[in-house]
Design a protein around this motif. Structure first.
Motif, short mmCIF file in Angstrom:
data_model
loop_
_atom_site.label_atom_id
_atom_site.label_comp_id
_atom_site.label_asym_id
_atom_site.label_seq_id
_atom_site.Cartn_x
_atom_site.Cartn_y
_atom_site.Cartn_z
N VAL A 77 -81.16 30.35 26.66
CA VAL A 77 -81.83 30.76 25.43
C VAL A 77 -80.76 30.88 24.35
CG1 VAL A 77 -83.14 32.59 24.30
CG2 VAL A 77 -83.66 31.97 26.67
N GLN A 78 -80.82 30.02 23.35
CA GLN A 78 -79.77 29.95 22.36
C GLN A 78 -80.27 29.31 21.08
OE1 GLN A 78 -77.00 27.53 24.62
NE2 GLN A 78 -77.63 25.68 23.52
N ALA A 79 -79.45 29.37 20.04
CA ALA A 79 -79.73 28.69 18.78
C ALA A 79 -78.43 28.08 18.29
CB ALA A 79 -80.29 29.66 17.74
N THR A 80 -78.51 26.93 17.63
CA THR A 80 -77.33 26.20 17.17
C THR A 80 -77.47 25.87 15.69
OG1 THR A 80 -76.94 25.25 19.36
CG2 THR A 80 -75.91 24.14 17.49
N VAL A 81 -76.36 26.03 14.95
CA VAL A 81 -76.35 25.65 13.54
C VAL A 81 -75.14 24.76 13.27
CG1 VAL A 81 -77.55 27.70 12.70
CG2 VAL A 81 -75.09 27.74 12.92
N ARG A 82 -75.30 23.86 12.31
CA ARG A 82 -74.20 23.02 11.86
C ARG A 82 -73.58 23.67 10.64
NH1 ARG A 82 -73.64 17.89 14.17
NH2 ARG A 82 -71.76 17.96 12.89
N LEU A 83 -72.26 23.80 10.64
CA LEU A 83 -71.55 24.43 9.53
C LEU A 83 -70.74 23.44 8.72
CD1 LEU A 83 -70.26 27.63 11.37
CD2 LEU A 83 -72.39 27.31 10.12
N ASP A 84 -70.76 22.18 9.10
CA ASP A 84 -70.01 21.18 8.34
C ASP A 84 -70.95 20.39 7.44
OD1 ASP A 84 -71.40 19.93 10.31
OD2 ASP A 84 -69.75 18.69 11.03
N LEU B 150 -71.89 25.94 15.50
CA LEU B 150 -71.93 27.27 16.08
C LEU B 150 -73.18 27.42 16.94
CD1 LEU B 150 -71.02 30.28 16.25
CD2 LEU B 150 -72.49 30.68 14.25
N THR B 151 -72.99 27.90 18.17
CA THR B 151 -74.10 28.20 19.07
C THR B 151 -74.10 29.68 19.38
OG1 THR B 151 -74.09 25.99 20.07
CG2 THR B 151 -75.09 27.76 21.35
N VAL B 152 -75.27 30.30 19.30
CA VAL B 152 -75.44 31.70 19.65
C VAL B 152 -76.29 31.76 20.91
CG1 VAL B 152 -76.34 33.94 18.94
CG2 VAL B 152 -75.29 32.41 17.25
N ARG B 153 -75.80 32.40 21.96
CA ARG B 153 -76.45 32.40 23.27
C ARG B 153 -76.71 33.84 23.70
NH1 ARG B 153 -73.41 28.60 27.16
NH2 ARG B 153 -74.47 27.11 25.79
N LEU B 154 -77.90 34.09 24.24
CA LEU B 154 -78.27 35.44 24.66
C LEU B 154 -77.92 35.68 26.13
CD1 LEU B 154 -81.74 36.02 22.95
CD2 LEU B 154 -79.44 36.52 22.10
N LEU C 196 -70.36 30.61 20.39
CA LEU C 196 -69.61 29.45 20.85
C LEU C 196 -69.30 28.59 19.63
CD1 LEU C 196 -71.63 30.30 23.31
CD2 LEU C 196 -70.79 28.18 24.32
N ALA C 197 -68.03 28.51 19.27
CA ALA C 197 -67.60 27.71 18.12
C ALA C 197 -67.14 26.35 18.63
CB ALA C 197 -66.48 28.41 17.38
N ASP C 198 -67.84 25.30 18.23
CA ASP C 198 -67.54 23.93 18.70
C ASP C 198 -67.46 23.88 20.22
OD1 ASP C 198 -67.46 23.01 16.08
OD2 ASP C 198 -65.32 23.50 15.87
N GLY C 199 -68.38 24.60 20.87
CA GLY C 199 -68.47 24.54 22.33
C GLY C 199 -67.61 25.53 23.07
N PRO D 11 -64.78 32.16 11.58
CA PRO D 11 -63.69 31.79 10.67
C PRO D 11 -63.84 30.37 10.16
CG PRO D 11 -62.95 31.74 12.95
CD PRO D 11 -64.33 32.32 12.97
N PRO D 12 -63.05 30.00 9.16
CA PRO D 12 -63.12 28.64 8.62
C PRO D 12 -62.76 27.59 9.67
CG PRO D 12 -61.89 30.10 7.14
CD PRO D 12 -62.10 30.86 8.41
N GLY D 13 -63.27 26.39 9.47
CA GLY D 13 -62.91 25.27 10.33
C GLY D 13 -63.90 24.97 11.44
N VAL D 14 -64.85 25.87 11.70
CA VAL D 14 -65.83 25.64 12.76
C VAL D 14 -66.91 24.70 12.24
CG1 VAL D 14 -67.55 26.73 14.26
CG2 VAL D 14 -65.38 27.89 13.78
N ARG D 15 -67.27 23.69 13.01
CA ARG D 15 -68.26 22.72 12.60
C ARG D 15 -69.65 23.01 13.18
NH1 ARG D 15 -64.79 17.64 14.48
NH2 ARG D 15 -64.57 19.14 16.19
#
Length: 288
Positions: free
Chosen positions: A160-167, A141-145, A118-121, A135-139
């Protein structure tokens, strides 16, 4: 000599045995193995052999949550590394979970399934292995199982998920600690991108073989540089069509006859290669 007569309407012992066996046969399947694909006319959520408890709640994309105990629930951690063109290479670390691309669409079995990005939701891609691309521009990112039936594994009513900030400025954080809700959050780990191999003049050739619902080699990720040439040679045991998403390229398959599809990777991103009729994931292309 006279023969013994049975009362009218009484069954002989042989007939009685047949009737008992016939009555018992429908019960034989009650304890059988879980099905791997849902029955015609039923939804994914109604597939037999499911685990956990199906909740009425749904995620942003409309997938229902499937509750499992925290002690046995899968977990996921995510690391994102910047690539040379502004995007991110994503790596997942999972526990009590394995990716099962060959049974996607089947029953929800414990510790099996796939991940979704999930990129920016907004849901943007599925992962059938540990690696992905953003890709570029995503602030954010959430990964969901997800389970094989597309429901979301959940603990205490949360995915069950993990979230990272890319900005912002790249930073390294300690490994994420799962919250009681089953949600793990982490800051992206940024490291120098590994050097990418130069594309050869003739390009690269990848050979794939389909037998039933099995793909050899198993579905994985093919990393390409923008402008690199790729040739896919696919042999299947039934008529079908190989399709490269995002590039809108396809080639028909005839049983036992190798089919060749050649393309130039002139678009960056993550692209899935699948079969149309059987819906099998063959591989993923990551173009940087």
């Amino acid at each position: 000599m006279t023969r013994a007569k049975h009362p009218r309407g009484a069954a002989t012992p042989l007939v009685s045995l047949v009737l008992v066996l016939a009555a018992a046969m429908p019960l034989a399947g009650c304890g059988g193995p879980a099905t791997t694909h849902h029955k015609p006319g039923t939804t994914h959520e109604e597939a037999s052999g499911s685990s956990g408890t199906l909740l009425p709640a749904r995620d942003e994309s409309g997938h229902r949550l499937r509750e499992v105990p925290g002690a046995t629930a899968p977990t996921v951690r995510v690391e994102a590394r910047p690539d040379t063109e502004g995007g991110w290479n994503v790596h997942l670390t999972v526990e009590r979970f394995r990716f099962t691309p060959d049974s996607t669409g089947g029953a929800a079995l414990p510790g099996r399934g796939h991940a979704r990005l999930l990129a920016d939701g907004r849901e943007t891609a599925r992962l059938y292995g540990a690696w992905g691309y953003v890709p570029p521009g995503v602030r954010t990112l959430t990964v969901r199982l997800h389970a094989d039936d597309h429901t979301v594994w959940a603990v205490d009513g949360a995915p069950v998920q993990a979230t990272v900030r890319l900005d912002g400025a790249p930073a390294t954080s300690a490994p994420p600690t799962p919250r009681p809700s089953g949600t793990a959050t982490a800051t992206a780990t940024a490291t120098a991108a590994p050097p990418s191999p130069r594309p050869s003049e003739t390009g690269r050739t990848v050979t794939l073989t389909i037998t039933g619902k099995t793909v050899e080699p198993p579905p994985s990720r093919i990393e390409l540089m923008k402008g690199e040439r790729l040739t896919l040679r696919v042999t299947g045991d039934r008529a079908d069509t190989v399709h490269v998403h995002g590039y809108d390229r396809e080639v028909p398959l005839s049983p036992g006859v190798p089919a060749t599809l050649t393309l130039t990777a002139d678009r960056t991103g993550l692209f899935e290669v699948e079969t149309h009729e059987s819906g099998l994931l063959l591989t993923q292309l990551v173009v940087r």
